[in-house]
Write a protein that holds these residues in place. Sequence first.
Motif, PDB file in Angstrom:
ATOM      1  N   ASN A 110       4.870  -4.380   9.440  1.00  0.00           N
ATOM      2  CA  ASN A 110       3.535  -4.052   8.942  1.00  0.00           C
ATOM      3  C   ASN A 110       2.721  -5.336   9.071  1.00  0.00           C
ATOM      4  OD1 ASN A 110       1.246  -3.225   7.638  1.00  0.00           O
ATOM      5  ND2 ASN A 110       2.171  -3.209   5.588  1.00  0.00           N
ATOM      6  N   LEU A 111       2.288  -5.589  10.299  1.00  0.00           N
ATOM      7  CA  LEU A 111       1.560  -6.834  10.582  1.00  0.00           C
ATOM      8  C   LEU A 111       0.105  -6.695  10.147  1.00  0.00           C
ATOM      9  CD1 LEU A 111       3.053  -7.474  14.131  1.00  0.00           C
ATOM     10  CD2 LEU A 111       3.454  -8.856  12.074  1.00  0.00           C
ATOM     11  N   PRO A 112      -0.607  -7.823  10.047  1.00  0.00           N
ATOM     12  CA  PRO A 112      -2.047  -7.720   9.798  1.00  0.00           C
ATOM     13  C   PRO A 112      -2.717  -6.952  10.934  1.00  0.00           C
ATOM     14  CG  PRO A 112      -1.354 -10.025  10.037  1.00  0.00           C
ATOM     15  CD  PRO A 112      -0.135  -9.191  10.163  1.00  0.00           C
ATOM     16  N   TYR A 113      -3.583  -5.986  10.584  1.00  0.00           N
ATOM     17  CA  TYR A 113      -4.232  -5.198  11.647  1.00  0.00           C
ATOM     18  C   TYR A 113      -5.707  -4.915  11.376  1.00  0.00           C
ATOM     19  CZ  TYR A 113      -2.787  -1.353   8.462  1.00  0.00           C
ATOM     20  OH  TYR A 113      -2.570  -0.548   7.381  1.00  0.00           O
TER      21      TYR A 113
ATOM     22  N   ALA B  90      -2.523 -12.112   5.917  1.00  0.00           N
ATOM     23  CA  ALA B  90      -1.777 -10.851   5.921  1.00  0.00           C
ATOM     24  C   ALA B  90      -2.643  -9.660   6.317  1.00  0.00           C
ATOM     25  CB  ALA B  90      -1.172 -10.596   4.541  1.00  0.00           C
ATOM     26  N   LEU B  91      -3.957  -9.871   6.390  1.00  0.00           N
ATOM     27  CA  LEU B  91      -4.862  -8.748   6.642  1.00  0.00           C
ATOM     28  C   LEU B  91      -5.442  -8.750   8.054  1.00  0.00           C
ATOM     29  CD1 LEU B  91      -7.211  -8.454   3.519  1.00  0.00           C
ATOM     30  CD2 LEU B  91      -5.553  -6.770   4.313  1.00  0.00           C
TER      31      LEU B  91
ATOM     32  N   ARG C 202       0.851  -1.193   0.000  1.00  0.00           N
ATOM     33  CA  ARG C 202       0.000   0.000   0.000  1.00  0.00           C
ATOM     34  C   ARG C 202       0.889   1.246   0.000  1.00  0.00           C
ATOM     35  NH1 ARG C 202      -3.046  -4.294  -0.004  1.00  0.00           N
ATOM     36  NH2 ARG C 202      -4.891  -4.357   1.333  1.00  0.00           N
TER      37      ARG C 202
HETATM   38  N1  GLN Z   1      -3.793  -1.221   4.920  1.00  0.00           N
HETATM   39  C1  GLN Z   1      -4.304  -2.511   4.602  1.00  0.00           C
HETATM   40  C2  GLN Z   1      -5.786  -2.443   4.348  1.00  0.00           C
HETATM   41  O1  GLN Z   1      -6.482  -1.713   4.997  1.00  0.00           O
HETATM   42  C3  GLN Z   1      -4.042  -3.519   5.669  1.00  0.00           C
HETATM   43  C4  GLN Z   1      -2.627  -3.853   5.743  1.00  0.00           C
HETATM   44  C5  GLN Z   1      -2.311  -4.641   6.956  1.00  0.00           C
HETATM   45  O2  GLN Z   1      -3.137  -5.298   7.572  1.00  0.00           O
HETATM   46  N2  GLN Z   1      -1.083  -4.585   7.313  1.00  0.00           N
HETATM   47  O3  GLN Z   1      -6.273  -3.104   3.485  1.00  0.00           O
END
Ligand code: GLN
Length: 281
Positions: free
Chosen positions: A188-191, A211-212, A95
């Motif tokens: 940049n972990l899944p968040y 990853a999300l 991103r």
């Molecule tokens: N920014 C991403 C999104 O909102 C998520 C990336 C992440 O989880 N590291 O789709």
Amino acid sequence: MKSVLETINGGTQYLEKRGIEEARRNMEHLLAHQLRCTRMELYTQFDKPLEEADLSPLRDALKQRGEGVPLQHLLGEIHFHGRDFICDGRGLIPRPETEELVEMILKDLSANYASAPSILDVGCGSGVLGLTLAAELPGSHVTLADISSDALALTRENAAKLGIENVTTLPSNLFGNVSGTFDVIVANLPYVPESEAETMAPELKHDPALALFSGADGLDLIRSFVPQAVNFLKPGGIIAMEIGHDQASQLHDILESSGFTEIEIRKDLCGISRFPFAKHL
Ligand code: GLN
């Protein structure tokens, strides 16, 4: 026979009808990719007739794009901080915010670590974050870790493609297989909260779910990652992360209770508190 311009216009309409944002830009990318030229070069050959050998694969790509396959997967590449990385379903599509994170880390490192920092990228995915740091800081050594063997394979392919050698890849669930200490840990972990899966754009279904998503509020992995990170940082080492748009105050608390100091949640270009930075004394 259709010309370049007619094809761009027709494809743009097709994508618009299917609700694809920035339809013309998408169409130009797909056509330039098919013709192996740049988007700018399309503008110098608007009248050129297109061969069926080019139109047929283009129709196939357009159909997929109309069905929500991300442009980056159809192009097979993404431009990130000055380099072209391989991009496919094995890793999260990078991103634009993450390019901002890279910029901030490089700026901090140029001020504080003139020599050769050791860097750990936890949850490296396609590798864009750690590999860019490795390429920009040739004296550094970057360890890129991920739980996904697919993601690590993609990272290794990207390192080979870009000729980046000052890196090591490591299969690891967060710090599970990590040893030693580092000057810098980036992640940049899944968040994303799991509840958002139902309402998200079709393109996001092509990112690996691993990853999300991270639990009900998106913070499960981060809550486990931050307290462990202090054990893998040298004294004075820094942690730099990316988080979701509404997670800043929680991150501040998690960093503080884990013993970090100089906690700062920096804003992205949209003004969202997006990048936690902190120091381990
Ligand atoms: N920014 C991403 C999104 O909102 C998520 C990336 C992440 O989880 N590291 O789709």
